[in-house]
Design an enzyme around this catalytic site. Structure first.
Site, PDB file in Angstrom:
ATOM      1  N   ARG A   1      17.470  42.708   1.417  1.00 47.58           N
ATOM      2  CA  ARG A   1      17.861  41.445   2.041  1.00 47.58           C
ATOM      3  C   ARG A   1      16.797  40.370   1.806  1.00 47.58           C
ATOM      4  NH1 ARG A   1      21.563  39.163   5.922  1.00 47.58           N
ATOM      5  NH2 ARG A   1      22.815  41.052   5.856  1.00 47.58           N
TER       6      ARG A   1
ATOM      7  N   GLU B   1      20.740  36.156  14.099  1.00 50.39           N
ATOM      8  CA  GLU B   1      19.520  36.098  13.294  1.00 50.39           C
ATOM      9  C   GLU B   1      19.202  34.736  12.695  1.00 50.39           C
ATOM     10  OE1 GLU B   1      21.311  39.428  11.210  1.00 50.39           O
ATOM     11  OE2 GLU B   1      19.327  40.284  11.010  1.00 50.39           O
TER      12      GLU B   1
END
Ligand code: FES
Ligand code: FES
Lengths: 166, 787
Positions: B311, B740
């Site tokens: 990621r 997030e």
């Protein structure tokens, strides 16, 4: 067997307005006494180091860290936890403001925050935001970023002083 | 309508009255035992002998467990089977659980755990990135590489180049509620576990393996966590498994909670990174080619490090169209805590890397960093409407696809080949820069810095583009279970867990909206593996996206059944559910309760499951090609700081945030996520410092030495706005995930500090993170010397 386990001390205090008598291990922290012996789990153990403020309760009118005070030291004291303050209705406006302003997320810091804020509001007057920040600087919140908490306190202080719109 | 209302958190009343129950607050049955781990005192070595006699004899101790005592699997890893619950022969970091004490009280267990004597044949630990690289100590056989175009050639041919090394520290989660679990043995060897976890299914799975029973014999319940932030995605396994094993062996309830020091020493944290970069660019600062090397310190076990590092690579572009990019990622194995999920899951580290590059380029060219950033933005998805909010997606009419970009331009893709179709940062940046007065404040800061010798101010506006979906594609699924009772009340359950983010309330709003009810009619219940099976962790910001859709599906099934029944009964199929009632044509109205009663009497099932699988995602993580994300969430932040060049101290003076939550399901909860995310992100990059000594001991293992932002550290002026727009993808009510993405708005704080330091002289600050006073002072010195 370590001494701490054998040494027990008799204490008599009031908790949330009720007389409590108990025999406690000398090393028992006040927050553990409240949570484990009395089942008052509102105040939380966050760090048990005196840093995070999650365990804050009111002892003889002052906001105190339950993890830094021994139950034995509370002999003769008047202790209030969030449960008792709720029942008395003395911080209902503050509680309402916390709900309305979304001043909590996980809520773990909330009981300690409320105890610290009560102490500030009890001093009277309308604290400005800087004063609120100063007063709450020992209460960690990992979730909210604090903004909503300050908003809630400010709202209540102004309302109590009779000049708030909220 | 309940959706889009700024309703308070579902448990707000319980929290403000002290009634909300966490694992540690659950009243314990008589005879409950308590656990504590004895920990490894060396970072690497073999256990040559263990003398636990003092532990066994300590007051209150009932049992002591070592690896040899475990009846079945000795593993608490999420997938790689490389993480024993109790060290089996070898130890891999200081703090690794070696034995477990089971005692009559928490304190007795902790005291006894200190009495173990363990002898080790110590080996030289691998602690740092350099040591790991030198020893080729890594996960996977070599680095992962994603690339697009020809970065080395483009960099070589570019008129300008910058090159640098950027160290980015890790972060302790510091959820206010530490890890905790309680195992309650049941008849026939079954086990019920209460755990403070984001991943009940994984707890169930690991407990079942450890007890040698099928998953159906284990039920895990999670009502709430006192914060998670990724730190309870896999790190709760050890406690739950230890409690379950001890409970099964003793037949008594077993509970464990880490005290704060143990929590910080044992559990994993955010991965720290070293990022080496080279970028080639033109006179306007447009990146022609960029090369990143990520060195990721993963700790001793694999845990979730591979998808975290992936990621990071997937966010190495952030908001910028890179035609030539190469990202190389080394996942290094070290004798430290096993780094784990933490809000953003590697995304923040990847993103801060390219933001550093933008900052460096701007400094090199003497241009405003915002100008350089904008020159590199992806192209806007659709022309922004003149009105407020612009277009997160073109206005949506049900049944109609949003208009596509028909300008005929070549598709713009990320370095991993995903087309960027929903970019809105041009409009968002415009609005934020205008509303927060960027240009005027830029001048004011310059004027201040010209006049002030000691205090220097800095300003930075940075964007966020964050990909939404689990990159492990099969995790993008969710289930729900909904019951309507005869009295019209609704019981709702789904696989998502509540850690404070407000998921339960958002999903309840969805359920209420489907039935046309007030949200108070919907009972929110604890996450329970016995109600919804095979769930994914509540992570990747996906909680409301996935569970909202699953609950919607379940509610719609029941609603359709009720409607079919009423249509038949009244001979009219024009049925609407609204305002707590069901309207059948013009003539008949029943209360929802009457409708439920009627359906019940007609023997219509009022219970349904719902299921959702995210469409469109498809991803090859080895090749680094595909569409890992369903969509992107966007945000932009402008932060102003002041630094004291004599002490290195900083203050955040003001932050202005604008964030895209699509068509928000609940603006109040979303704003809370944005404010909290920013402060946590800024904390990561400015003050939260993890320090290990040369033996591998974490020295910052308590809040006395590890500082998270206190109320006095947050910005004095804090303006937060939601971008008004709808998700162009068909998500739950066109909302966007919000857990997030706002964390990375905090990057603007670091860049603002860099800007302030840059005002001290000709050099580039090259500031590492966290930008502690020591680092700032060193950077001020470098800048003055013009390095
Ligand atoms: S638990 Fe007492 S201050 Fe943290
Ligand atoms: S609301 Fe979670 S710590 Fe304050």
């Amino acid at each position: 067997m370590t001494e701490a386990f054998r040494d027990r001390i008799d204490i008599a205090l009031t908790v949330n307005g009720e007389q409590v008598e108990a025999r406690v291990p000398a090393g028992r922290h006040l927050v553990d006494f409240l949570r484990l012996d009395l089942g008052l789990t509102g105040a939380h153990a966050g760090c048990e180091h005196g840093v995070c403020g999650a365990c804050t309760i009111q002892v003889d009118g002052q906001a105190v860290r339950g993890c830094l005070m021994l139950a034995a030291q509370a002999d003769g004291a008047e202790v209030w936890t969030l449960e008792g303050l709720t029942e008395q209705g003395v911080i209902r406006d503050l509680q309402d403001a916390f709900v309305a302003r979304n001043a909590l997320q996980c809520g773990y810091c909330t009981p300690g925050m409320l105890a610290s804020i009560k102490e500030l509001l009890d001093m009277g007057g309308v604290p400005d935001r800087a004063t609120i920040r100063e007063h709450l600087s020992g209460n960690y919140c990992r979730c909210t970023g604090y903004e909503a908490i300050i908003d809630a306190v400010e709202t209540v202080a102004q309302a109590r002083a009779g000049k708030g719109a909220a | 309508m309940s959706v889009a209302s700024p309703l308070p958190h579902d448990a707000a009343r319980l929290h403000v009255t002290g009634q909300a129950r966490y694992v540690d607050d659950i009243p314990l049955p008589a005879g409950t035992l308590h656990l504590a781990f004895g920990l490894s005192g060396v970072a690497r070595g073999r256990i040559t002998g263990m003398d636990l006699s003092a532990v066994r004899m300590a007051p209150g101790v009932v049992m002591v467990l070592t690896a040899d005592d475990l009846p079945f699997a000795n593993d608490v890893s999420p997938s790689a089977h490389d993480e024993p619950l109790l060290a089996a022969g070898a130890v891999h970091y200081i703090g690794q659980p070696v034995f477990a004490v089971v005692a009559q009280s928490h304190l007795a267990a902790r005291r006894a755990a200190r009495l173990g004597r363990i002898d080790y044949a110590e080996e030289a630990p691998i602690l740092t990135i350099d040591q790991a690289q030198a020893a080729n100590s890594r996960f996977e056989d070599g680095p992962r590489i994603y690339s697009k175009g020809d970065a080395p050639a483009a960099i070589a041919a570019a008129p300008h180049r910058v090159k640098g090394r950027f160290e980015v520290g890790g972060q302790e989660h510091f959820y206010l509620e530490g890890q905790a679990a309680l195992a309650l043995p049941q008849e026939g060897g079954d086990m019920v576990v209460h755990s403070s976890t984001q991943h009940p299914t994984e707890i169930q799975h690991k407990v079942a393996e450890a007890l040698g029973v099928p998953m159906h014999a284990v039920r895990v319940e999670v009502r709430r966590m006192g914060g998670g932030f990724g730190g309870k995605e896999s790190q709760g396994n050890a406690l739950a498994v230890a409690c379950a094993v001890a409970a099964s062996m003793t037949g008594r309830p077993c509970k464990m909670r880490y005290d704060r020091d143990d929590d910080m020493v044992i559990t994993g944290k955010r991965h720290d990174f070293r990022i080496d970069y080279v970028a080639g660019f033109d006179d306007a600062g447009r990146v022609l080619g960029v090369d990143f090397v990520h060195h990721v310190r993963c700790g001793w076990a694999q845990d979730l490090s591979l998808p975290v590092a992936d990621r990071a690579m997937l966010h190495a572009d952030n908001a910028y169209l890179l035609e030539n990019a190469r990202i190389e990622s080394h996942r290094l194995k070290t004798n430290t805590q096993s780094a784990t999920a933490f809000r953003g899951f590697g995304g923040p580290q990847g993103m801060v890397g390219i933001e550093r590059v933008m900052d460096h380029i701007a400094h090199h060219l003497g241009r405003d960093p915002l100008e350089v950033r904008r020159a590199n933005y992806y192209a806007e998805a659709a022309p922004a409407a003149g009105g407020a909010g612009g277009l997160s997606a073109p206005p949506f009419t049900p049944g109609e696809r949003p208009p596509e970009d028909i300008s005929g331009k070549k598709k713009q893709t990320t370095p991993y080949g995903m087309e960027v179709e929903d970019f809105i940062l041009h409009a968002m940046t415009d609005r934020l820069a205008t509303e927060a007065g960027y240009d005027a404040r830029r001048q004011a800061v310059a004027a201040w810095n010209a006049a002030q010798p000691v205090l220097k101010r800095g300003l930075a506006l940075t964007p966020v583009k964050f990909g939404i979906s689990f990159t492990l594609t099969h995790l993008n699924q969710a289930g729900a279970l909904v019951h309507v009772y005869q009295d019209g009340s609704v019981h709702m359950n789904h696989g998502g867990t509540e850690m404070g983010q407000g998921l339960f309330q958002k999903v309840a709003q969805v359920a209420a909206a489907r039935f046309g009810l007030d949200v108070g009619a919907v009972k929110i219940t604890a996450t329970d593996t016995g109600k919804v099976p095979n769930t994914s962790a509540t992570a990747a910001s996906s909680g409301s996206d996935l569970n909202g859709m699953a609950v919607k599906a379940a509610c719609d099934t029941i609603r359709d059944r009720m409607a079919a029944h009423l249509a038949e009964r009244f001979g009219n199929d024009d049925i609407t559910f609204a305002d707590g009632c069901v309207h059948i044509g013009q003539d008949h109205t029943l209360t929802f309760a009457q409708a439920a009663q009627s359906a019940y009497a007609a023997r219509v099932s009022l219970s349904a499951t719902g299921f959702y699988a995210t469409p469109k995602v498809e991803w090859d993580r080895i090749k680094g090609q595909g569409r890992p994300f369903f969509y992107f969430a966007y945000g932009a932040a402008l932060t102003e700081v002041v630094i004291d060049t004599l002490t290195g101290e900083t203050r955040i003076l003001r932050a202005d945030l604008l964030h895209d939550a699509g068509a928000s399901l609940n603006p109040a909860l979303d704003i809370g996520q944005i404010e909290g995310g920013y402060v946590q992100g800024a904390g990561w990059l400015t003050m939260e410092e993890l320090v290990w000594d040369t033996k591998g001991q974490l020295r910052t293992h308590a809040p006395s030495t590890y500082k998270i932002p206190a109320v006095s550290d947050r910005p004095a002026v804090f303006n937060v706005g939601l971008w008004e727009g709808a998700n162009r993808e068909d998500t739950i009510y066109r909302s966007k995930a919000v857990g997030e993405p706002p964390f990375m708005l905090g990057i603007s704080a670091l860049m603002a500090i860099s800007d302030a330091v840059a005002a001290c002289g000709p050099g580039y600050p090259a500031l590492d993170a966290p930008a502690t006073p020591e680092r700032i002072l060193a950077a001020v010195r470098r800048v003055r010397d013009g390095i």
